[in-house]
Design a protein around this motif. Structure first.
Motif, PDB file in Angstrom:
ATOM      1  N   LEU A 251      -0.511  -3.727   2.335  1.00 40.38           N
ATOM      2  CA  LEU A 251       0.045  -3.863   3.400  1.00 40.38           C
ATOM      3  C   LEU A 251       1.089  -2.624   3.322  1.00 40.38           C
ATOM      4  N   ALA A 252       1.226  -2.260   4.939  1.00 38.75           N
ATOM      5  CA  ALA A 252       2.203  -1.289   4.061  1.00 38.75           C
ATOM      6  C   ALA A 252       3.201  -1.310   5.532  1.00 38.75           C
ATOM      7  N   SER A 253       2.797  -1.159   6.595  1.00 40.34           N
ATOM      8  CA  SER A 253       3.857  -0.679   7.654  1.00 40.34           C
ATOM      9  C   SER A 253       4.213  -2.365   7.647  1.00 40.34           C
ATOM     10  N   PRO A 254       3.639  -3.204   8.085  1.00 41.00           N
ATOM     11  CA  PRO A 254       4.532  -4.782   7.913  1.00 41.00           C
ATOM     12  C   PRO A 254       5.132  -5.002   6.531  1.00 41.00           C
TER      13      PRO A 254
ATOM     14  N   GLY B 184      -5.887   0.297  13.152  1.00 37.76           N
ATOM     15  CA  GLY B 184      -5.632  -1.390  13.963  1.00 37.76           C
ATOM     16  C   GLY B 184      -3.614  -1.565  13.435  1.00 37.76           C
ATOM     17  N   GLY B 185      -3.206  -0.842  12.392  1.00 37.09           N
ATOM     18  CA  GLY B 185      -2.280  -1.054  12.189  1.00 37.09           C
ATOM     19  C   GLY B 185      -1.555   1.008  12.525  1.00 37.09           C
ATOM     20  N   THR B 186      -1.122   0.626  11.350  1.00 36.12           N
ATOM     21  CA  THR B 186      -0.167   2.089  11.602  1.00 36.12           C
ATOM     22  C   THR B 186      -1.462   3.583  11.667  1.00 36.12           C
ATOM     23  N   ASN B 187      -1.412   4.262  12.717  1.00 38.98           N
ATOM     24  CA  ASN B 187      -1.410   4.876  12.659  1.00 38.98           C
ATOM     25  C   ASN B 187      -1.430   6.980  13.127  1.00 38.98           C
TER      26      ASN B 187
ATOM     27  N   GLY C 221       3.112   6.812  -2.126  1.00 40.53           N
ATOM     28  CA  GLY C 221       2.647   7.635  -1.471  1.00 40.53           C
ATOM     29  C   GLY C 221       2.669   9.105  -2.189  1.00 40.53           C
ATOM     30  N   SER C 222       1.932   9.552  -1.202  1.00 41.85           N
ATOM     31  CA  SER C 222       1.109  11.209  -1.818  1.00 41.85           C
ATOM     32  C   SER C 222       2.235  11.788  -2.725  1.00 41.85           C
ATOM     33  N   GLN C 223       1.871  12.381  -4.063  1.00 40.30           N
ATOM     34  CA  GLN C 223       2.848  12.559  -4.915  1.00 40.30           C
ATOM     35  C   GLN C 223       2.493  13.691  -4.500  1.00 40.30           C
TER      36      GLN C 223
ATOM     37  N   ILE D  70      -7.170   7.808  -3.875  1.00 38.45           N
ATOM     38  CA  ILE D  70      -7.128   9.599  -4.242  1.00 38.45           C
ATOM     39  C   ILE D  70      -6.890   8.761  -2.453  1.00 38.45           C
ATOM     40  N   HIS D  71      -6.166   9.762  -1.257  1.00 41.98           N
ATOM     41  CA  HIS D  71      -6.560   9.005   0.251  1.00 41.98           C
ATOM     42  C   HIS D  71      -7.138  10.319   0.643  1.00 41.98           C
ATOM     43  N   LEU D  72      -7.882   9.837   1.774  1.00 42.61           N
ATOM     44  CA  LEU D  72      -8.898  10.722   2.443  1.00 42.61           C
ATOM     45  C   LEU D  72      -7.801  10.570   4.028  1.00 42.61           C
TER      46      LEU D  72
ATOM     47  N   ILE E 122     -10.793   0.890   2.455  1.00 38.55           N
ATOM     48  CA  ILE E 122     -11.558   0.919   3.373  1.00 38.55           C
ATOM     49  C   ILE E 122     -10.601   1.780   4.712  1.00 38.55           C
ATOM     50  N   SER E 123      -9.267   1.197   4.483  1.00 38.39           N
ATOM     51  CA  SER E 123      -7.847   0.938   5.395  1.00 38.39           C
ATOM     52  C   SER E 123      -8.541   1.638   6.760  1.00 38.39           C
ATOM     53  N   GLY E 124      -8.228   0.458   7.231  1.00 41.07           N
ATOM     54  CA  GLY E 124      -9.189   0.752   9.140  1.00 41.07           C
ATOM     55  C   GLY E 124      -8.015   0.513  10.153  1.00 41.07           C
TER      56      GLY E 124
ATOM     57  N   ALA F  46      -1.099   5.342  -8.568  1.00 42.38           N
ATOM     58  CA  ALA F  46      -0.252   5.830  -8.171  1.00 42.38           C
ATOM     59  C   ALA F  46      -1.284   7.034  -7.057  1.00 42.38           C
ATOM     60  N   ASN F  47      -0.851   8.728  -6.022  1.00 42.19           N
ATOM     61  CA  ASN F  47      -1.679   8.169  -5.098  1.00 42.19           C
ATOM     62  C   ASN F  47      -1.765  10.128  -5.199  1.00 42.19           C
ATOM     63  N   VAL F  48      -2.756  10.485  -4.829  1.00 48.50           N
ATOM     64  CA  VAL F  48      -3.234  11.910  -4.670  1.00 48.50           C
ATOM     65  C   VAL F  48      -3.991  12.213  -3.759  1.00 48.50           C
TER      66      VAL F  48
ATOM     67  N   ASN G 216       0.493  -1.310  -0.421  1.00 49.92           N
ATOM     68  CA  ASN G 216       0.156   0.101  -0.015  1.00 49.92           C
ATOM     69  C   ASN G 216       1.167   1.359  -0.065  1.00 49.92           C
ATOM     70  N   ALA G 217       0.054   2.209  -0.171  1.00 51.81           N
ATOM     71  CA  ALA G 217       0.789   3.435  -0.638  1.00 51.81           C
ATOM     72  C   ALA G 217       1.802   3.840   0.892  1.00 51.81           C
ATOM     73  N   MET G 218       2.624   4.388   0.626  1.00 52.39           N
ATOM     74  CA  MET G 218       3.480   4.874   1.234  1.00 52.39           C
ATOM     75  C   MET G 218       4.401   6.081   1.740  1.00 52.39           C
ATOM     76  N   THR G 219       5.363   6.501   0.492  1.00 49.38           N
ATOM     77  CA  THR G 219       6.254   7.087   0.747  1.00 49.38           C
ATOM     78  C   THR G 219       7.178   7.789  -0.470  1.00 49.38           C
TER      79      THR G 219
ATOM     80  N   GLY H  62      -4.559  -2.212   6.720  1.00 51.02           N
ATOM     81  CA  GLY H  62      -4.821  -1.510   8.055  1.00 51.02           C
ATOM     82  C   GLY H  62      -4.990  -2.731   9.000  1.00 51.02           C
ATOM     83  N   GLY H  63      -3.376  -2.950   9.129  1.00 48.94           N
ATOM     84  CA  GLY H  63      -3.440  -3.680  10.472  1.00 48.94           C
ATOM     85  C   GLY H  63      -3.192  -4.379  10.238  1.00 48.94           C
ATOM     86  N   ILE H  64      -3.261  -6.000   9.333  1.00 49.69           N
ATOM     87  CA  ILE H  64      -3.413  -6.825   8.496  1.00 49.69           C
ATOM     88  C   ILE H  64      -2.119  -7.183   9.436  1.00 49.69           C
TER      89      ILE H  64
ATOM     90  N   VAL I 244     -10.884   5.315  -3.794  1.00 49.36           N
ATOM     91  CA  VAL I 244     -10.922   6.494  -2.938  1.00 49.36           C
ATOM     92  C   VAL I 244     -10.739   5.213  -1.574  1.00 49.36           C
ATOM     93  N   LYS I 245      -9.295   5.939  -0.933  1.00 57.15           N
ATOM     94  CA  LYS I 245      -8.731   5.314   0.313  1.00 57.15           C
ATOM     95  C   LYS I 245      -8.662   5.910   2.154  1.00 57.15           C
ATOM     96  N   GLU I 246      -8.738   5.561   2.858  1.00 59.77           N
ATOM     97  CA  GLU I 246      -8.786   5.704   4.319  1.00 59.77           C
ATOM     98  C   GLU I 246      -6.988   5.819   4.459  1.00 59.77           C
TER      99      GLU I 246
HETATM  100  C1  FNR Z   1       1.444   5.647   4.507  1.00 55.26           C
HETATM  101  N1  FNR Z   1       0.158   6.250   3.777  1.00 55.26           N
HETATM  102  C2  FNR Z   1      -0.442   6.558   3.645  1.00 55.26           C
HETATM  103  N2  FNR Z   1      -1.380   6.618   2.243  1.00 55.26           N
HETATM  104  C3  FNR Z   1      -1.524   7.190   1.196  1.00 55.26           C
HETATM  105  O1  FNR Z   1      -2.842   7.242   0.694  1.00 55.26           O
HETATM  106  N3  FNR Z   1      -0.576   8.052   0.904  1.00 55.26           N
HETATM  107  C4  FNR Z   1       0.019   8.487   1.555  1.00 55.26           C
HETATM  108  O2  FNR Z   1       1.594   9.084   1.611  1.00 55.26           O
HETATM  109  C5  FNR Z   1       0.304   7.052   2.984  1.00 55.26           C
HETATM  110  N4  FNR Z   1       1.495   7.506   3.942  1.00 55.26           N
HETATM  111  C6  FNR Z   1       2.227   6.915   4.403  1.00 55.26           C
HETATM  112  C7  FNR Z   1       3.320   6.588   5.320  1.00 55.26           C
HETATM  113  C8  FNR Z   1       3.864   6.108   6.055  1.00 55.26           C
HETATM  114  C9  FNR Z   1       5.093   5.823   6.382  1.00 55.26           C
HETATM  115  C10 FNR Z   1       3.049   4.590   6.213  1.00 55.26           C
HETATM  116  C11 FNR Z   1       3.172   3.552   7.208  1.00 55.26           C
HETATM  117  C12 FNR Z   1       1.525   4.774   5.768  1.00 55.26           C
HETATM  118  C13 FNR Z   1      -1.512   4.804   4.465  1.00 55.26           C
HETATM  119  C14 FNR Z   1      -1.316   3.594   4.351  1.00 55.26           C
HETATM  120  O3  FNR Z   1      -1.286   3.367   2.612  1.00 55.26           O
HETATM  121  C15 FNR Z   1      -2.251   2.630   5.002  1.00 55.26           C
HETATM  122  O4  FNR Z   1      -3.556   2.502   4.886  1.00 55.26           O
HETATM  123  C16 FNR Z   1      -1.685   3.192   6.870  1.00 55.26           C
HETATM  124  O5  FNR Z   1      -1.090   2.388   6.311  1.00 55.26           O
HETATM  125  C17 FNR Z   1      -2.665   1.448   6.919  1.00 55.26           C
HETATM  126  O6  FNR Z   1      -2.039   0.074   6.313  1.00 55.26           O
HETATM  127  P1  FNR Z   1      -1.110  -0.500   8.038  1.00 55.26           P
HETATM  128  O7  FNR Z   1       0.190   0.232   7.973  1.00 55.26           O
HETATM  129  O8  FNR Z   1      -1.557  -0.979   8.999  1.00 55.26           O
HETATM  130  O9  FNR Z   1      -0.528  -2.023   7.009  1.00 55.26           O
END
Ligand code: FNR
Length: 348
Positions: A285-288, A217-220, A97-99, A151-153, A213-215, A126-128, A67-70, A264-266, A188-190
């Motif tokens: 999966l993002a943080s795992p 339980g994981g990255t907060n 991650g967000s571009q 598209i992140h919310l 639905i990115s819930g 892509a991610n905005v 999943n989107a991160m960086t 989210g928290g898988i 569209v993602k949380e």
């Molecule tokens: C994210 N996430 C995220 N999502 C998004 O849509 N745009 C972004 O720029 C970012 N940036 C971002 C940075 C970092 C370091 C992390 C760990 C996560 C959120 C990510 O895509 C996901 O929705 C949540 O992290 C929940 O998943 P995990 O981490 O619990 O597997």
């Protein structure tokens, strides 16, 4: 002034990665309130399992995706480069991650483009944010020759972020404009706060087909942004939002009309299979993955994803479910807080 803003943004991207790796989890997980009923006669073999996912305009070899991160700083560009190598080696899709940083500052665009360079044939998202103008969204897609646009919310994150956005007016109409013009799937993602029936209804009404639905339980991100504040006064809000199991239960009435992804928290392959049996079409999966990559390196992260995929097949074999359609028919026993939520919200 612009230089300072860019530096500030790059620093934030690095801090997000650093803080996401601190253990921010709120135990216990709602996934532990969902249990499969064991069946002693599966009547299939491991090699019968097919986890290929075919969706409108999106073909996924595995239901798992990174999943989107960086991106947006030198350090995070290197992380993106490695994530792309992992995605290529495993054949799974990946988001960046967000571009916004790369769209505003050409010198940072390569910290995202590297993902396409390292994985020319891969499925890349892509991610905005939901506040962007259509041109921005189109440029983000072009930057990566992306196969889908996320598209992140992230309203709670922005509000706790000291330098974050404070006005969220117009997000829905902006998303509607983008989906009318974009030719690839728009997801569209949380970002870890989950979704409700009401959110999904509004998204469906404007024509959104794909949702993650990115819930919780994981990255907060309330926890992460709170740690970036001088006075860390928002710790009490870390329980905000719907967990991933609850968000999927909230989404039940939309499972046939929308492609619902879960993230989210898988924590393990069993959590992933539980999501699939609740109707999710793919699992983010993002943080795992970030954690394994940063602590143990690229090769180990590749191995980890291959293991997850194989272990998901093992669990499907135990259930006797050959594919995603059959998996959906497997009932889960719902207990504890998750059951109470369903009763209070009238979810059968
Ligand atoms: C994210 N996430 C995220 N999502 C998004 O849509 N745009 C972004 O720029 C970012 N940036 C971002 C940075 C970092 C370091 C992390 C760990 C996560 C959120 C990510 O895509 C996901 O929705 C949540 O992290 C929940 O998943 P995990 O981490 O619990 O597997």
């Amino acid at each position: 002034m612009e230089f300072d803003e860019n530096k500030e943004r790059e620093k934030r991207k690095d801090e997000h990665v650093q803080l996401a790796l601190l253990d921010d989890r709120l135990p216990p997980s709602h996934f532990d309130h969902l249990t499969f009923v064991h069946h002693s006669l599966p009547n299939i073999g491991w090699s019968d399992i097919n986890l290929h996912v075919v969706l409108p305009d999106l073909d996924l070899k595995s239901p798992l995706y990174i999943n989107a991160m960086t991106g947006g700083s030198e350090k995070t560009g290197k992380i993106n480069a490695e994530l792309a190598i992992i995605a290529k080696a495993t054949g799974i899709a990946m988001g960046v991650g967000s571009q916004h940083a790369g769209l505003r500052n050409e010198s940072l665009a390569d910290t995202y483009r590297i993902v396409r360079r390292n994985n020319p044939e891969g499925t890349i998202f892509a991610n905005v944010g939901a506040d962007v103008l259509l041109d921005f969204a189109l440029n983000a897609i072009e930057m990566l020759e992306a196969n889908a646009l996320q598209i992140h919310l992230n309203a709670p994150q922005e509000l706790i972020m000291p330098e974050g956005e404070r006005d969220f007016t117009g997000w829905l109409s902006q998303i509607e404009k983008i989906i009318k013009h974009v030719k690839i799937p728009v997801i569209v993602k949380e970002v870890g706060f989950g979704m409700s029936r009401n959110t999904l209804r509004l998204l469906k009404e404007i024509g959104v087909q794909y949702v993650d639905i990115s819930g919780r339980g994981g990255t907060n991100f309330i926890g992460i942004e709170n740690r970036r504040r001088e006075k860390q006064e928002y710790d009490y809000l870390r329980g905000w939002g719907q967990t991933t199991p609850i968000s999927l239960l909230e989404a039940q009435e939309y499972m046939n009309d929308m492609m619902i992804f879960a993230s989210g928290g898988i924590r393990n392959p069993l959590d992933a299979v539980k999501c699939l049996s609740l109707g999710a079409k793919a699992i983010g999966l993002a943080s795992p993955i970030l954690r394994v990559l940063q602590n143990e390196g690229t090769e180990r992260a590749i191995e980890e994803l291959i293991n997850w995929h194989e272990q998901m097949k093992t669990i499907c074999t135990m259930l006797g479910a050959r594919n995603m359609e059959e998996l959906c028919a497997f009932p889960l026993v719902i207990t504890g807080e998750v059951r109470e939520w369903c009763e209070m919200r009238g979810i059968d």
